[in-house]
Each structure stands twice: as C-alpha cells, then as structure tokens.
Scaffold this motif. Structure first.
Motif, PDB file in Angstrom:
ATOM      1  N   ASN A   4       0.786  -1.163   0.003  1.00  0.00           N
ATOM      2  CA  ASN A   4      -0.016  -0.105   0.040  1.00  0.00           C
ATOM      3  C   ASN A   4       0.820   1.024  -0.195  1.00  0.00           C
ATOM      4  O   ASN A   4       0.482   2.351   0.696  1.00  0.00           O
ATOM      5  N   ALA A   5       2.144   1.216  -0.581  1.00  0.00           N
ATOM      6  CA  ALA A   5       2.893   2.279  -0.752  1.00  0.00           C
ATOM      7  C   ALA A   5       2.492   3.415  -1.754  1.00  0.00           C
ATOM      8  O   ALA A   5       1.757   3.014  -2.566  1.00  0.00           O
ATOM      9  N   THR A   6       2.289   4.673  -1.207  1.00  0.00           N
ATOM     10  CA  THR A   6       1.816   5.697  -2.049  1.00  0.00           C
ATOM     11  C   THR A   6       2.662   6.378  -3.037  1.00  0.00           C
ATOM     12  O   THR A   6       3.964   6.861  -2.117  1.00  0.00           O
ATOM     13  N   PRO A   7       2.945   6.435  -4.256  1.00  0.00           N
ATOM     14  CA  PRO A   7       3.738   7.166  -4.995  1.00  0.00           C
ATOM     15  C   PRO A   7       4.213   8.671  -4.658  1.00  0.00           C
ATOM     16  O   PRO A   7       3.140   9.272  -4.196  1.00  0.00           O
ATOM     17  N   LEU A   8       5.425   8.933  -4.388  1.00  0.00           N
ATOM     18  CA  LEU A   8       5.697  10.163  -3.975  1.00  0.00           C
ATOM     19  C   LEU A   8       5.481  11.214  -5.129  1.00  0.00           C
ATOM     20  O   LEU A   8       6.197  11.094  -6.322  1.00  0.00           O
ATOM     21  N   LYS A   9       4.586  12.170  -4.863  1.00  0.00           N
ATOM     22  CA  LYS A   9       4.652  13.104  -6.118  1.00  0.00           C
ATOM     23  C   LYS A   9       4.665  14.544  -5.339  1.00  0.00           C
ATOM     24  O   LYS A   9       4.497  14.962  -4.256  1.00  0.00           O
ATOM     25  N   PRO A  10       5.053  15.273  -6.271  1.00  0.00           N
ATOM     26  CA  PRO A  10       5.059  16.779  -5.828  1.00  0.00           C
ATOM     27  C   PRO A  10       3.860  17.548  -5.462  1.00  0.00           C
ATOM     28  O   PRO A  10       2.978  17.007  -5.934  1.00  0.00           O
ATOM     29  N   ARG A  11       3.813  18.610  -4.533  1.00  0.00           N
ATOM     30  CA  ARG A  11       2.438  19.061  -4.367  1.00  0.00           C
ATOM     31  C   ARG A  11       2.157  20.113  -5.445  1.00  0.00           C
ATOM     32  O   ARG A  11       2.964  20.538  -6.204  1.00  0.00           O
ATOM     33  N   THR A  12       0.786  19.953  -5.652  1.00  0.00           N
ATOM     34  CA  THR A  12       0.180  20.655  -6.999  1.00  0.00           C
ATOM     35  C   THR A  12       0.519  22.128  -6.493  1.00  0.00           C
ATOM     36  O   THR A  12       0.411  22.504  -5.631  1.00  0.00           O
ATOM     37  N   ARG A  13       1.175  22.645  -7.579  1.00  0.00           N
ATOM     38  CA  ARG A  13       1.393  24.262  -7.666  1.00  0.00           C
ATOM     39  C   ARG A  13       0.778  24.916  -8.708  1.00  0.00           C
ATOM     40  O   ARG A  13       1.127  24.068  -9.924  1.00  0.00           O
ATOM     41  N   GLY A  14       0.437  25.870  -8.899  1.00  0.00           N
ATOM     42  CA  GLY A  14       0.229  26.814 -10.046  1.00  0.00           C
ATOM     43  C   GLY A  14       1.337  27.155 -10.921  1.00  0.00           C
ATOM     44  O   GLY A  14       2.583  26.797 -10.704  1.00  0.00           O
ATOM     45  N   PRO A  15       0.939  27.549 -11.984  1.00  0.00           N
ATOM     46  CA  PRO A  15       2.135  28.070 -13.262  1.00  0.00           C
ATOM     47  C   PRO A  15       3.008  29.012 -12.274  1.00  0.00           C
ATOM     48  O   PRO A  15       2.190  29.872 -11.667  1.00  0.00           O
ATOM     49  N   VAL A  16       4.280  28.981 -12.628  1.00  0.00           N
ATOM     50  CA  VAL A  16       5.264  30.114 -12.081  1.00  0.00           C
ATOM     51  C   VAL A  16       5.409  31.143 -12.976  1.00  0.00           C
ATOM     52  O   VAL A  16       5.570  30.895 -14.265  1.00  0.00           O
ATOM     53  N   ALA A  17       5.340  32.253 -12.703  1.00  0.00           N
ATOM     54  CA  ALA A  17       5.541  33.279 -13.384  1.00  0.00           C
ATOM     55  C   ALA A  17       6.847  33.337 -14.063  1.00  0.00           C
ATOM     56  O   ALA A  17       8.017  33.026 -13.436  1.00  0.00           O
ATOM     57  N   ALA A  18       6.967  34.060 -15.234  1.00  0.00           N
ATOM     58  CA  ALA A  18       8.506  34.140 -15.868  1.00  0.00           C
ATOM     59  C   ALA A  18       9.338  34.898 -15.285  1.00  0.00           C
ATOM     60  O   ALA A  18      10.518  34.561 -15.032  1.00  0.00           O
ATOM     61  N   ALA A  19       8.912  36.143 -14.467  1.00  0.00           N
ATOM     62  CA  ALA A  19       9.906  36.628 -13.575  1.00  0.00           C
ATOM     63  C   ALA A  19      10.352  36.018 -12.460  1.00  0.00           C
ATOM     64  O   ALA A  19      11.526  36.305 -12.048  1.00  0.00           O
ATOM     65  N   GLU A  20       9.326  35.193 -11.855  1.00  0.00           N
ATOM     66  CA  GLU A  20      10.018  34.447 -10.746  1.00  0.00           C
ATOM     67  C   GLU A  20      10.929  33.430 -11.250  1.00  0.00           C
ATOM     68  O   GLU A  20      12.008  33.134 -10.496  1.00  0.00           O
ATOM     69  N   ILE A  21      10.843  32.706 -12.205  1.00  0.00           N
ATOM     70  CA  ILE A  21      11.636  31.817 -13.078  1.00  0.00           C
ATOM     71  C   ILE A  21      13.194  32.587 -13.093  1.00  0.00           C
ATOM     72  O   ILE A  21      14.146  32.252 -12.710  1.00  0.00           O
ATOM     73  N   THR A  22      13.068  33.572 -13.856  1.00  0.00           N
ATOM     74  CA  THR A  22      14.178  34.597 -14.075  1.00  0.00           C
ATOM     75  C   THR A  22      14.903  35.024 -12.776  1.00  0.00           C
ATOM     76  O   THR A  22      16.197  34.853 -12.562  1.00  0.00           O
ATOM     77  N   ARG A  23      14.246  35.284 -11.758  1.00  0.00           N
ATOM     78  CA  ARG A  23      14.792  35.689 -10.407  1.00  0.00           C
ATOM     79  C   ARG A  23      15.663  34.428  -9.736  1.00  0.00           C
ATOM     80  O   ARG A  23      16.617  34.504  -9.266  1.00  0.00           O
ATOM     81  N   TRP A  24      15.022  33.197  -9.869  1.00  0.00           N
ATOM     82  CA  TRP A  24      15.565  32.133  -9.213  1.00  0.00           C
ATOM     83  C   TRP A  24      17.030  31.515 -10.201  1.00  0.00           C
ATOM     84  O   TRP A  24      17.881  31.207  -9.550  1.00  0.00           O
ATOM     85  N   LYS A  25      16.904  31.669 -11.348  1.00  0.00           N
ATOM     86  CA  LYS A  25      18.114  31.409 -12.197  1.00  0.00           C
ATOM     87  C   LYS A  25      19.201  32.489 -11.773  1.00  0.00           C
ATOM     88  O   LYS A  25      20.386  31.861 -12.029  1.00  0.00           O
TER      89      LYS A  25
END
Length: 267
Positions: A4-25
């Motif tokens: 009865n092991a449950t596969p590990l999945k990332p938590r649902t999250r909405g689309p990430v804004a382009a500006a945030e992706i640029t900031r993290w890069k």
C-alpha cells in the motif's frame, strides 16, 4: 516488502511566473559563483561505484578526476593528475583517440553519449566502458573544455546483441592478438558474417575489427618497448606482426614515430 505504498508526487502548484523563474535563475548563478570550486558536485562521483568523472580545460589539461580514475592510474590524490594530458597518462594510440573526440566536442559538434570506448581496467588492460562527454561552457556560452563520465556496462546491457557480438570478438582479439588471426575466423566464432561483425564493430568502437586488432597489438608493443629490453624484431614477433617491417610501418603510422624513437623518448 512494502504494501500500500503511495507514490511520492510533488505538491500541486500553479504555473510559475516568468519573472519568478528569471529571479531564481539569477540566484542560482550567484549561488554557484560563491561556491568553492574544489567542493563542487563532481565530488559525488567519488562515492558512486563504477562511475568515474573527469573534466579538462580546452587545452586538454585535466582539471578534475574522481577517486576511481585516480585509483586506476595508481595516484594518491588530485595533485598527481591535475594539469596532465591524455598523452601523459595513456599509450599514444588511446590518447590520440580521446583527443580526437575532444576536438569534435570543443568545435561545437554533437556530444558523445554512451559510446563504447577502450579505457584501462584495474589490471592495466584495455577494456570497454560507456563514455559520455559534453562541452563545458563559460558564462558567455563559449566552450572552455570537456567533461565526461565513464562506466562499465551493466549485465542487462551486456546481453544486448551488439554487446554480445562485439564482446566475444573483443575477448578473442585480446586473448589471441599475438597469433595469426583471420577476420573470417573471428566472425565465425561469434556466429556472424564478416560484414555483420564489421558493421557492429564500427557502431560500437568507431573502428573496424582489423583496426582494433592492430591497435591492440600496438598497445602491447608500446608496453614492451617501455618496460623491456626486447629488440624491435622480438617485440614485433611477440605482438603478432608478420615481420619487423610491417610492425614499424603500423607503429609509425599510428604512433607517429619509429619503435626505436618511441623507446628513447619513453626512457
């Protein structure tokens, strides 16, 4: 056994804004820039059994090598390998093949992914490994070197037809290179036609079985010239060449110098 092991999945999250992706890069670039170069991710390969890592600058000088590679060359630590070239570490026939591959990568051509190459095994004999090489780029995107990993093929991969055929032929050549070997006999022992064997050999090694046989003989010849006082004629006989003239011709063509000059240079 887990039930009865449950596969590990990332938590649902909405689309990430382009500006945030640029900031993290940008934060990633700053984070990497602040790290100590000798403690980067390559150190992980010191602890992955059977997988080895290396990186060279664009002049072919080794900058990093994992513990497994140091062990293969019987080196104590990083100080013994840094700055060395392939020609400092390997017989010239092997070294030249590595350098030719590096030149293609440095020129921006297709990287090498999981290609079979000859490397030294722990007994000092040439053996095959799956090698992947990629270009190393600077912040402006310019190629500044080559990095790569090599690993022994696993049991499942060794059961693939190309491995089965080529492995059997390789073992026969490595075992019997000092004797007269006919390609027809090698192909027959592998259950292949000469044409099939040549095609699979070319696919695996980038060379014909005839060339592989010559290079295997020359590898042994360089070892004998470096470590024994045998004459060139005696070396030719022990390595399976038909005569000293043929030996000298193949040696000069692939090594670039005569057997005598090679011995003097290696002394």
């Amino acid at each position: 056994m887990m039930r009865n092991a449950t596969p590990l999945k990332p938590r649902t999250r909405g689309p990430v804004a382009a500006a945030e992706i640029t900031r993290w890069k940008k934060q990633r670039v700053a984070w990497v820039a602040g790290l100590e170069p000798t403690s980067l991710f390559h150190r992980l390969f010191d602890h992955v059994p059977g997988v080895h890592f290396f990186a060279k600058n664009k002049d072919g000088r080794l900058m990093f090598a994992s513990r497994g590679l140091l062990d293969r060359y019987q080196m104590r630590d990083d100080s013994e390998i840094i700055g060395r070239t392939d020609f400092d570490l390997n017989p010239e026939t092997m070294a030249q093949a590595y350098v030719d591959d590096d030149k293609r990568i440095l020129s921006g051509k297709t990287p090498l992914v999981e290609r079979i190459e000859l490397w030294w095994d722990q007994q000092g004999m040439p053996d095959w490994f799956l090698v992947t090489k990629l270009a190393v780029h600077d912040k402006r995107g310019r190629v500044q070197g080559v990095m790569g990993v090599l690993r022994r093929p696993d049991e499942e991969e060794r059961r693939l037809p190309v491995f089965q055929t080529v492995a059997q032929a390789v073992e026969m050549i490595r075992r019997d290179f000092a004797r007269p070997l006919r390609l027809e006999d090698v192909a027959k022992s592998c259950g292949q036609s000469v044409r099939q064997l040549q095609r699979r050999f070319q696919s695996a090694f980038g060379m014909t079985p005839q060339e592989f046989l010559i290079r295997t003989r020359l590898l042994e010849a360089t070892r004998l010239l470096e470590r024994t006082a045998l004459s060139a004629g005696e070396v030719a006989t022990q390595c399976g060449f038909v005569d000293q003239s043929s030996f000298a011709q193949h040696f000069r063509k692939r090594i670039g110098v005569s057997p005598g000059s090679y011995r003097k240079r290696s002394a």
